[in-house]
Every structure is written in C-alpha cells, then in structure tokens.
Design a protein around this motif. Structure first.
Motif, PDB file in Angstrom:
ATOM      1  N   ARG A  28       5.454 -55.659 -55.624  1.00 15.45           N
ATOM      2  CA  ARG A  28       5.264 -55.566 -54.183  1.00 15.45           C
ATOM      3  C   ARG A  28       6.579 -55.847 -53.442  1.00 15.45           C
ATOM      4  O   ARG A  28       6.910 -55.155 -52.486  1.00 15.45           O
ATOM      5  N   PHE A  29       7.333 -56.833 -53.904  1.00 19.04           N
ATOM      6  CA  PHE A  29       8.615 -57.140 -53.254  1.00 19.04           C
ATOM      7  C   PHE A  29       9.637 -56.028 -53.490  1.00 19.04           C
ATOM      8  O   PHE A  29      10.420 -55.680 -52.595  1.00 19.04           O
ATOM      9  N   ARG A  53      17.160 -59.007 -47.509  1.00 21.77           N
ATOM     10  CA  ARG A  53      17.730 -60.238 -48.053  1.00 21.77           C
ATOM     11  C   ARG A  53      16.642 -61.224 -48.447  1.00 21.77           C
ATOM     12  O   ARG A  53      16.732 -61.873 -49.503  1.00 21.77           O
ATOM     13  N   SER A  54      15.598 -61.339 -47.613  1.00 17.86           N
ATOM     14  CA  SER A  54      14.502 -62.262 -47.937  1.00 17.86           C
ATOM     15  C   SER A  54      13.819 -61.859 -49.232  1.00 17.86           C
ATOM     16  O   SER A  54      13.533 -62.699 -50.112  1.00 17.86           O
ATOM     17  N   GLY A  55      13.533 -60.549 -49.366  1.00 21.83           N
ATOM     18  CA  GLY A  55      12.877 -60.082 -50.586  1.00 21.83           C
ATOM     19  C   GLY A  55      13.732 -60.310 -51.812  1.00 21.83           C
ATOM     20  O   GLY A  55      13.239 -60.721 -52.879  1.00 21.83           O
ATOM     21  N   ALA A  56      15.060 -60.044 -51.670  1.00 16.92           N
ATOM     22  CA  ALA A  56      15.949 -60.224 -52.817  1.00 16.92           C
ATOM     23  C   ALA A  56      16.050 -61.688 -53.211  1.00 16.92           C
ATOM     24  O   ALA A  56      16.092 -62.035 -54.409  1.00 16.92           O
ATOM     25  N   GLU A  93      15.049 -63.412 -56.804  1.00 16.97           N
ATOM     26  CA  GLU A  93      16.080 -64.118 -57.546  1.00 16.97           C
ATOM     27  C   GLU A  93      15.725 -65.588 -57.796  1.00 16.97           C
ATOM     28  O   GLU A  93      15.999 -66.139 -58.868  1.00 16.97           O
ATOM     29  N   ASP A  94      15.075 -66.224 -56.823  1.00 14.38           N
ATOM     30  CA  ASP A  94      14.878 -67.669 -56.885  1.00 14.38           C
ATOM     31  C   ASP A  94      13.516 -68.089 -57.446  1.00 14.38           C
ATOM     32  O   ASP A  94      13.323 -69.255 -57.806  1.00 14.38           O
ATOM     33  N   VAL A  95      12.541 -67.172 -57.500  1.00 14.85           N
ATOM     34  CA  VAL A  95      11.203 -67.529 -57.989  1.00 14.85           C
ATOM     35  C   VAL A  95      10.986 -66.850 -59.345  1.00 14.85           C
ATOM     36  O   VAL A  95      10.647 -65.668 -59.420  1.00 14.85           O
TER      37      VAL A  95
END
Length: 542
Positions: A169-170, A150-153, A157-159
């Motif tokens: 990398r993500f 969830r953090s990676g997604a 999405e937000d950056v």
C-alpha cells in the motif's frame, strides 16, 4: 558628453602626416585652437567641420561620430549604475575608451545589456513567485507531493515489521505521488517557459530604438513608396479623409466606421482606432481628432498597398523576439503614414519657410502637434537635411514613453529625465509651447521646445490622457527657427543648468537633485549622510 570628433580629426591628420600648423593654416584657424579641437575641448560644426573634412579628404559623417555618440550615451548610462558607484572613474574615461578602443567599449555595452536582461528575467520570476496564484498553487502541490513521498519512504525504511499488504500500500502511494509530482513539474516548467517566451529580450522597445538610431530614423524605400502613394491619393480626388475612405473601400473593401462600439474582441483596449480584419472594418473613436483619423487612414492605406516594401525592410532587421518584430512593423507603418501625410521635399520646404514653427506647420498640413514634431525628426535625407532634432515624450508621471536621441545629447532610454527639463515644465502650462535654452555640465548648449498634447475624452466619466512632447536641437541651429527670436544666443549666462538625469548629472550644487550622482571611490555621499555626525555622543564637547 561631446562625441570624440577631435580624436578623429587628430587620427586622420596624423595618418596623412600633416602637422597641426599646416592643417590650421589651410582651414583658417590658429594652431592653438586646432589643438583644443583635437583634444575635444572645443565643439566644432558647420562650415569649419566641412573645411576640416575637405582638407583631410574624409566624409563629414565619419567625423561627426553619430555612432560614437550613441555608444557614449550607452556608457554614460552603464557607468551611472548604482552597482558601479564605488569605482574611481576618471572624468573623460568613457570618451577616451570610445575614441581609442571602440571595440572594447562596444563589448562593455553588450555585456551590460546581457546583465540587464538577466536581471530583468530574475525580477520577472520574482514577481511571478510573489503574485502569480497559479504558480503558488503549483508549488504548494509540489511541496505536498514531496512530503507524502518522503513520509511513505521513511515508513518503509524505519518500520521493519510491516506486513506485505501494508508495504504494497505504501509503495503504491509513493508511485501515485511520484507520477503526480512528474506531471506537476511538467506543468510548472511549461508555466515558466510560456512566461519567458514573452520576456526573451530585455526590452523589445529598446531593440526598436537601436534600429531607428542605426538608420537615423530615415527609410528611403518608405519615402519612395510614400511619394507614389501620395500621387495615387491625389489623383483619386485630392488628399484627405474623403479620398482615403473611398480608396480603402474600392481597393480593399475596407469600411470606415466612426464612433460606436469597437469591432472585434469586445471592449478590450480599443484605443482611438482599431482595424478588424475579419469584418474588414477600420473603427475610429468618435472623440478622435480629424488629424488622428487622417493619419490612421493613410497608415492603413499605406500598409495594405505597400506591404511588400514593408516586408523587404522587415527582412533586413535583426530582431530577436516576436514582440520586437510586431513593434517594428508598427513603427514602419507609422513612418510610412507620416511620409504620406507630410511629403518629404514639400514638408522640408514648408518647415524652412515657416522657420520650423510647429503650430504653423500643423495648420498647413491639417495635422497634430506630435505628428509634425515626429516628422521633423525624420528629415535626414543626404543632401536635403533639415535641422537635426531629438524627440522625447513623457506621461504625466514623468516616465519617458517615446524617444529618439540626438548625437551628442544624452537622452535617458527609460525612467525619468532631469526634472528641470521643459518636457516636465510644459505640464504647468497646458497647450502653451515652452522654450528653454539649457547647458549641460560638459558645456553643450541646446534648445528644448516642449508642449502638452491631449487625447480628447469620449464621455464625461473618461479621464483625458495628457502627455508632453519635446524637441531638442543644438544651439548652433536655433537661429534658423522661430523659437530663437528674441533670445541672446551668444550669452550663456541665462541658460538653465541641467543634466540628463540625476544619476548621470555631475552638478553637485543642484537644488533639484533627487538622487546622488556617481562618485569616486571613498567619497562621502552628502545626501545620505546623517545630520548628526557618526561620532556624536551625549555629553560630547561642542
């Protein structure tokens, strides 16, 4: 609760278009008494029941309603469920349902069993969630992986201005976490499946109980096999440990070892005996009694010699789990051993001659008290029946560990029975038989006979294991036993008022009650009512 014999008499009479007056005259009773019988307000047994069956031209077993008695017991237990407390059941509702709509009663019993099974599974999974460290670790790893994905997604999405290298990398990290999450989910599912395989049935022991009740705890094929095996043993030098030990070694290469370390898997659950197939050794604990040794030798000899007979019986069973099949084979092996140690006709004749004196029978057959009591329950051969007995065994905590019910007598399947029963009183006087005439709230009267049994300790530090076993029979048969001598069976004033268990008992005035009984809708549960009324306030007028 009485079985609906009266309803069956009434239905059979009406189908033959015989009036109450005509049937009463033929069987030698008054029409008013027959009316009470047909309304199930009077017990009927013995010669009168035989005359009724003869006049109605039906089998006496069709009148006694043993199957209905078991169904009644099931419904009694179902209706005692705390979930059903608020329903306004009528006093005779279960009996009328079984008598008039047996299929519906059976449907209720099956649905409740399915509900109990689902509840058992839910409790099992809840226990695992609370106490299984592996499950907790797997769930923690799943949560960690989900958080990482969830953090990676969210970053992707937000950056919007992430560089291609950072985005790659993500994406790679999310890929690794999702693959890990897939593996964790697979392990988690496998963990639950392995646990549920052993819990597919609500109770394998309950399946075996139902099977034994259906067969009336009597197996003719095993009795026939036992007769042949007994003759074979006696021809080899007389029945006893010496002959059994020699036959096991000569026929099967089995070596009997008494005392020392149990063979096989170290010391895990050795018990009092163990057969280890790889080494072909039957090990018996040094502290085991001669009665236990003889019984287990006979059991192993029977299981090895008559394996085909046991296999044929097993093939006729409809059991749902491997554990139930294992328990059934164990039960058949024990039954076969009992039939070898106590040949049916010989044992029945000895029991009748001794007026069912268990201590006299155990001396006669070199057996234990529990072995004799359990064999008495199996004397159900058509045309050669003994007294019908029910059987219970309890551990010191009061938990019922073995039972075989008696038609008409409600015996709880599990948990605890009525605290006033002799099976619990026997613990206060170890090794001394306790007899007790009891009366249930429906008027049924029974003799309870209980005694403690104890497994001998193998060493000073080992705590002796004690249990209490109890036989129960209808008061109609008590005068045939040594235990009825000196009792005024016609006077019920001295009977101990009891119930099956607190939840199933309707005696509101019982000072030994531990739980509330089922009550009609809207009734006030006295046991759980506060001493101070709800409306009481400081300063209220007295």
């Amino acid at each position: 609760m009485r079985a609906p014999i009266g309803f069956r008499v009434s239905n059979a009479r009406k189908s033959l278009k015989i009036s109450q007056a005509d049937l009463a005259r033929k069987i030698g009773i008054s029409p008013s008494y027959l009316n009470l019988i047909e309304n199930n307000k009077r017990d009927v047994a013995g010669a009168l029941l035989q005359r009724i069956a003869h006049e109605l031209n039906i089998n006496i077993d069709d009148l006694t309603g043993e199957a209905e008695s078991k169904l009644l017991s099931d419904l009694e237990e179902i209706y005692a469920d705390p979930l059903l407390d608020s329903l306004p059941f009528q006093p005779d509702e279960q009996r009328n349902l079984v008598a008039q709509y047996p299929a519906s009663a059976m449907a209720i019993a099956r649905v409740h069993r399915a509900y109990a099974q689902a509840l058992e599974h839910a409790d099992s999974y809840a226990d695992r969630l609370r106490s299984d460290p592996l499950l907790a670790q797997l769930l923690h790893q799943v949560l960690s992986s989900i958080t990482a994905v969830r953090s990676g997604a969210e970053i992707l999405e937000d950056v919007p201005d992430l560089g291609e290298a950072e985005r790659r990398r993500f994406v790679d990290a999310i890929g690794r976490e999702t693959r890990s999450l897939s593996d964790l989910a697979r392990n988690l599912i496998g963990h639950f499946e392995n646990a549920s395989d052993a819990r597919r049935s609500v109770s394998p022991a309950r399946e075996i109980d139902d099977l034994l009740i259906e067969r009336e705890n009597y197996f003719q094929s095993l009795e026939d096999a036992a007769m042949g095996l007994r003759l074979q043993i006696e021809a080899g030098g007389g029945f006893g440990m010496t002959t059994l030990t020699r036959l096991l070694e000569d026929k099967f290469g089995v070596r009997v070892v008494v005392g020392g370390k149990a063979p096989g898997r170290g010391t895990d659950f050795p018990g009092q005996y163990r057969f280890d197939p790889p080494s072909n050794i039957l090990w018996l604990q040094g502290a085991s009694t001669l009665a236990t040794r003889q019984f287990q030798l006979a059991r192993l000899f029977g299981e090895m010699t008559a394996a085909d007979v046991i296999d044929r019986e097993m093939a006729s069973f409809k059991l749902t789990t491997e554990e139930a099949l294992r328990l059934a084979r164990r039960a058949l092996g024990s039954y076969l051993a009992g039939a070898i140690v106590f040949p049916y006709s010989q044992f029945l004749a000895a029991a009748e001659a001794a007026a069912y004196d268990i201590d006299a029978l155990r001396q006669h057959f070199n057996a234990s008290y529990e072995q004799v009591a359990h064999r008495l329950v199996t004397l159900r051969r058509r045309g050669e029946e003994g007294i019908p007995f029910g059987f219970l065994r309890s551990d010191p905590a009061g938990r019922l560990t073995k039972h075989f019910p008696l038609p008409g007598l409600l015996l709880p399947y599990s948990g605890h029975a009525c605290p006033l029963w002799a099976i619990y009183g026997a613990f206060r006087t170890p090794d001394v038989p306790v007899r007790q005439l009891v009366q249930f709230s429906d008027g049924g009267r029974y003799l309870f006979l209980a005694r403690t049994v104890q497994r001998r300790s193998a060493a000073f530090h080992e705590v002796p294991v004690m249990a209490s076993v109890m036989l129960a029979c209808d008061v109609l048969h008590v005068d045939r036993t040594v235990y009825g001598r000196g009792m005024n069976l016609a006077d019920s004033a001295a009977d101990v008022p009891v119930g099956p268990s607190c939840r199933l008992c309707t005696r509101a005035d019982c000072t030994s009650r531990q739980e509330e009984a089922m009550g009609p809708s809207g009734s006030v549960p006295a046991m759980r009512t506060a001493l101070v009324p709800d409306g009481f306030t400081l300063g209220s007028a007295p």
